[in-house]
Design a protein around this motif. Sequence first.
Motif, PDB file in Angstrom:
ATOM      1  N   GLN A 161       4.054  -9.997   9.496  1.00  0.00           N
ATOM      2  CA  GLN A 161       3.810 -11.338   8.960  1.00  0.00           C
ATOM      3  C   GLN A 161       2.334 -11.533   8.640  1.00  0.00           C
ATOM      4  OE1 GLN A 161       5.313 -13.815  12.106  1.00  0.00           O
ATOM      5  NE2 GLN A 161       7.419 -13.763  11.346  1.00  0.00           N
ATOM      6  N   ALA A 162       1.455 -11.047   9.502  1.00  0.00           N
ATOM      7  CA  ALA A 162       0.015 -11.187   9.270  1.00  0.00           C
ATOM      8  C   ALA A 162      -0.389 -10.455   7.994  1.00  0.00           C
ATOM      9  CB  ALA A 162      -0.771 -10.650  10.472  1.00  0.00           C
ATOM     10  N   ALA A 163       0.106  -9.238   7.830  1.00  0.00           N
ATOM     11  CA  ALA A 163      -0.222  -8.453   6.635  1.00  0.00           C
ATOM     12  C   ALA A 163       0.301  -9.136   5.373  1.00  0.00           C
ATOM     13  CB  ALA A 163       0.358  -7.047   6.756  1.00  0.00           C
ATOM     14  N   MET A 164       1.503  -9.678   5.441  1.00  0.00           N
ATOM     15  CA  MET A 164       2.069 -10.374   4.278  1.00  0.00           C
ATOM     16  C   MET A 164       1.248 -11.618   3.932  1.00  0.00           C
ATOM     17  SD  MET A 164       4.508  -8.550   3.140  1.00  0.00           S
ATOM     18  CE  MET A 164       5.295  -9.659   2.015  1.00  0.00           C
ATOM     19  N   GLU A 165       0.865 -12.385   4.930  1.00  0.00           N
ATOM     20  CA  GLU A 165       0.032 -13.570   4.690  1.00  0.00           C
ATOM     21  C   GLU A 165      -1.291 -13.157   4.060  1.00  0.00           C
ATOM     22  OE1 GLU A 165       0.144 -17.084   5.178  1.00  0.00           O
ATOM     23  OE2 GLU A 165       2.277 -16.636   5.202  1.00  0.00           O
ATOM     24  N   TRP A 166      -1.897 -12.119   4.605  1.00  0.00           N
ATOM     25  CA  TRP A 166      -3.186 -11.648   4.106  1.00  0.00           C
ATOM     26  C   TRP A 166      -3.048 -11.164   2.663  1.00  0.00           C
ATOM     27  CZ3 TRP A 166      -7.925 -12.393   5.553  1.00  0.00           C
ATOM     28  CH2 TRP A 166      -8.943 -11.585   5.052  1.00  0.00           C
ATOM     29  N   TYR A 167      -2.015 -10.375   2.416  1.00  0.00           N
ATOM     30  CA  TYR A 167      -1.801  -9.799   1.084  1.00  0.00           C
ATOM     31  C   TYR A 167      -1.545 -10.884   0.042  1.00  0.00           C
ATOM     32  CZ  TYR A 167       0.268  -7.162  -2.719  1.00  0.00           C
ATOM     33  OH  TYR A 167       0.538  -6.641  -3.948  1.00  0.00           O
TER      34      TYR A 167
ATOM     35  N   GLY B 256      -1.340   0.103   6.994  1.00  0.00           N
ATOM     36  CA  GLY B 256      -0.308   0.741   7.791  1.00  0.00           C
ATOM     37  C   GLY B 256      -0.796   1.485   9.015  1.00  0.00           C
ATOM     38  N   LEU B 257      -2.064   1.310   9.378  1.00  0.00           N
ATOM     39  CA  LEU B 257      -2.586   1.996  10.558  1.00  0.00           C
ATOM     40  C   LEU B 257      -2.038   1.355  11.827  1.00  0.00           C
ATOM     41  CD1 LEU B 257      -4.614   2.937   8.337  1.00  0.00           C
ATOM     42  CD2 LEU B 257      -6.312   3.023  10.143  1.00  0.00           C
TER      43      LEU B 257
END
Length: 75
Positions: free
Chosen positions: A61-67, A26-27
Motif C-alpha cells: 500500500q505504501a509503494a502504491m501511494e508513493w507511486y 522491490g527490495l
Amino acid sequence: MTEGSQGMSDKLTDREIEVIELMTQGLTNPEIAAQLHCKLGTVKCHAASIYTKLRVTNRTQAAMEWYHCEPKVSE
C-alpha cells in the motif's frame, strides 16, 4: 489524490524517502539495510513511520501511494 496523500515528501524525512524508494524497487528490509548501511531494526522503524504517515498498513500500500501520488520528475 486523497487529502492524506498530498505532499507526501513533505511528510517523510529524507531517510524515509530513501527507504520507500527502495521499497518501490522491490527490495526487502535486509536488502534496504545493506544498501543504506544501517541495521535491520532501523529500516523496520522507518517503514513503520512511513506506514503511519501515509495512513497505510503494509509496504505494498505504501509503494502504491508513493507511486501514484508523488510528482514525477520529467526527463
